[in-house]
Design an enzyme around this catalytic site. Structure first.
Site, short mmCIF file in Angstrom:
data_model
loop_
_atom_site.label_atom_id
_atom_site.label_comp_id
_atom_site.label_asym_id
_atom_site.label_seq_id
_atom_site.Cartn_x
_atom_site.Cartn_y
_atom_site.Cartn_z
N SER A 1 14.48 -7.71 12.33
CA SER A 1 15.78 -7.02 12.34
C SER A 1 16.80 -7.63 11.40
O SER A 1 17.70 -6.94 10.93
CB SER A 1 16.34 -6.98 13.76
OG SER A 1 16.42 -8.28 14.31
N GLU B 1 34.04 -3.21 18.17
CA GLU B 1 33.98 -4.47 18.90
C GLU B 1 32.84 -5.27 18.28
O GLU B 1 31.91 -4.72 17.73
CB GLU B 1 33.70 -4.23 20.38
CG GLU B 1 32.22 -4.03 20.74
CD GLU B 1 31.58 -2.77 20.18
OE1 GLU B 1 32.30 -1.78 19.97
OE2 GLU B 1 30.35 -2.79 19.95
N LYS C 1 21.90 -3.30 11.04
CA LYS C 1 23.15 -2.74 11.56
C LYS C 1 23.81 -1.74 10.61
O LYS C 1 24.48 -0.81 11.04
CB LYS C 1 24.12 -3.87 11.90
CG LYS C 1 23.66 -4.65 13.13
CD LYS C 1 24.81 -5.19 13.93
CE LYS C 1 24.37 -5.64 15.31
NZ LYS C 1 23.44 -6.78 15.27
C1 LIG Z 1 22.84 -7.34 16.39
C2 LIG Z 1 21.47 -7.77 16.09
C3 LIG Z 1 20.42 -7.54 17.00
C4 LIG Z 1 20.61 -6.96 18.37
O1 LIG Z 1 21.12 -5.66 18.40
P1 LIG Z 1 20.24 -4.41 18.81
O2 LIG Z 1 21.24 -3.33 19.02
O3 LIG Z 1 19.51 -4.77 20.06
O4 LIG Z 1 19.31 -4.14 17.69
C5 LIG Z 1 19.13 -7.90 16.63
N1 LIG Z 1 18.87 -8.49 15.43
C6 LIG Z 1 19.87 -8.73 14.54
C7 LIG Z 1 19.51 -9.38 13.25
C8 LIG Z 1 21.19 -8.39 14.84
O5 LIG Z 1 22.15 -8.64 13.94
#
Ligand SMILES: *Cc1c(COP(=O)(O)O)cnc(C)c1O
Length: 392
Positions: free
Chosen positions: A376, A110, A88
């Site tokens: 992610s 948000e 993020k």
């Molecule tokens: C917020 C988040 C997501 C989902 O958000 P995307 O916009 O779909 O990438 C996925 N993995 C993690 C670790 C997150 O914090």
């Protein structure tokens, strides 16, 4: 071919369906974002912060034990190693620089699970800008540690008290704030969602993920093109960033995974592509889960970051034109993948990321295949769930 047109449409998806009072803000952003992002001074500062503050480039790790298990070459793109624990920050660093360039002093955002709120509060502290984060009251209770983090970072967390008091309601409050404060405030959106130009802007800011993957694969195996790129999809920003520089390489199969919750037929799901249909959410035309009379359905997933009833318009388009495939993954399948990665590679992933890892067992892999899975985020924030589910 996979870029939005001037009005921000990917095929029939996207656009900017916004109240009239927001048109000047959106038009100003639309007229400036590409010039600012592509300028040399922006790129220099953006990459300085990505490298020295966020810790990029994130490693591309050959997961040997996972590779033996699945009989293919599995590579992990380690977004979990970024400062604040996920991808993020790539986006919030970019947007905060854009906000500064546009002379904005006050940042609003948000947040659902609080991860985007924390990433926003982080860059606001870094830049000394005022930060207000809207969060549903229900989510504030569920995600108390993230509320505390935001407050420590100096942000004001304002509870959204309407509806189910979750992400959708927080989004409405943020939009209302932006209408009331059009000149000094920048609305920092956390995924490839919202009215044009946000989906394109966020995809570009996250595309650092795929540009690094190409370079790293080239160094490691002599070609920049893998056979598969796999990423989880909430709104779709880490997937958009992972896919971006491969969109025009048709030999690379792009796989998004969405949260099926208890199952796509259970009514307790967040699989917007499998279960949704065409509608408008958060200012853009896309697939979303709605009832017969067009009310947005409350989504469910064990993973708070995938618990979103819509999907970014780029993904709706990639699904429709067949460039990417989207697989539903249940809570239980994701939990199995959490334990598998933890035990085979010593990496505890976020629940969201485990939805991407869970696709490995579903793909028809060959021993020569190179598969990149984007991890992610890290699992620290999910330890409470893991303690319950794994009886730790
Ligand atoms: C917020 C988040 C997501 C989902 O958000 P995307 O916009 O779909 O990438 C996925 N993995 C993690 C670790 C997150 O914090």
């Amino acid at each position: 071919m996979h870029q939005p047109n001037e009005e921000g449409f990917y095929g029939r998806f996207g656009g900017a369906f916004i109240p009239e009072m927001l048109i000047p803000n959106i038009e100003e952003l639309e007229s400036k974002y590409l010039n600012i992002i592509s300028s040399e001074s922006f790129q220099k500062e953006y990459h300085r912060l990505l490298n020295d503050y966020a810790g990029r480039p994130s490693p591309l790790f050959k997961a040997e034990r996972l590779s033996s298990k699945y009989g293919a070459n599995i590579w992990l793109k380690r977004e979990d190693l970024n400062h604040t624990g996920s991808h993020k920050l790539n986006n919030t660093i970019g947007q905060i620089l854009l906000a500064k360039e546009m002379g904005r002093q006050r940042i609003i955002a948000e947040t659902g699970a609080g991860q985007h709120g924390v990433a926003t509060a982080t860059v606001c502290a870094l830049m000394g800008l005022q930060c207000v984060v809207y969060m549903g009251e229900t989510d504030m209770e569920r995600q108390a540690p993230n509320v505390a983090r935001m407050r420590m970072l100096g942000a004001e967390v304002r509870p959204a008290l309407s509806g189910n008091r979750t992400l959708k309601d927080a989004t409405n409050e943020a939009l209302r704030d932006w209408i009331a404060n059009p000149t000094d405030t920048f609305y920092l959106i956390g995924s490839v969602v919202g009215p044009h130009p946000y989906p394109d802007m966020v995809a570009r800011l996250q595309s650092v993920i795929s540009s690094e993957i190409k370079q790293q694969l080239k160094e490691k195996i002599g070609t920049e093109l893998p056979d598969y790129v796999v990423a989880c999809v909430g709104g779709g920003s880490n997937a958009a960033g992972s896919f971006y520089h491969f969109l025009d390489n048709p030999s690379v199969k792009l796989i998004g995974t969405e949260a099926a919750g208890l199952g796509v037929d259970s009514g307790e799901t967040a699989a917007s592509i499998a279960c949704g249909d065409l509608g408008i959410i958060h200012g853009s035309m896309t697939y979303l889960m709605q009832s017969e009379d067009g009310q947005i359905t409350e989504p469910y997933s064990i993973s708070a970051g995938l618990d979103y009833p819509g999907i970014g318009p780029l993904h709706a388009w990639l699904k429709d034109c067949g460039r990417a495939d989207y697989l539903p993954v249940t809570d239980d399948q994701a939990l199995d993948a959490v334990m598998e990665l933890t035990r085979l590679e010593g990496i505890i992933p976020a629940l969201e990321s485990a939805h991407a890892l869970a696709a490995l067992v579903m793909l028809p892999l060959k021993s020569s295949d190179n598969v990149v899975v984007t991890v992610s985020g890290r699992g620290d924030k999910d330890m409470k769930t893991y303690m319950e589910r794994f009886s730790l």
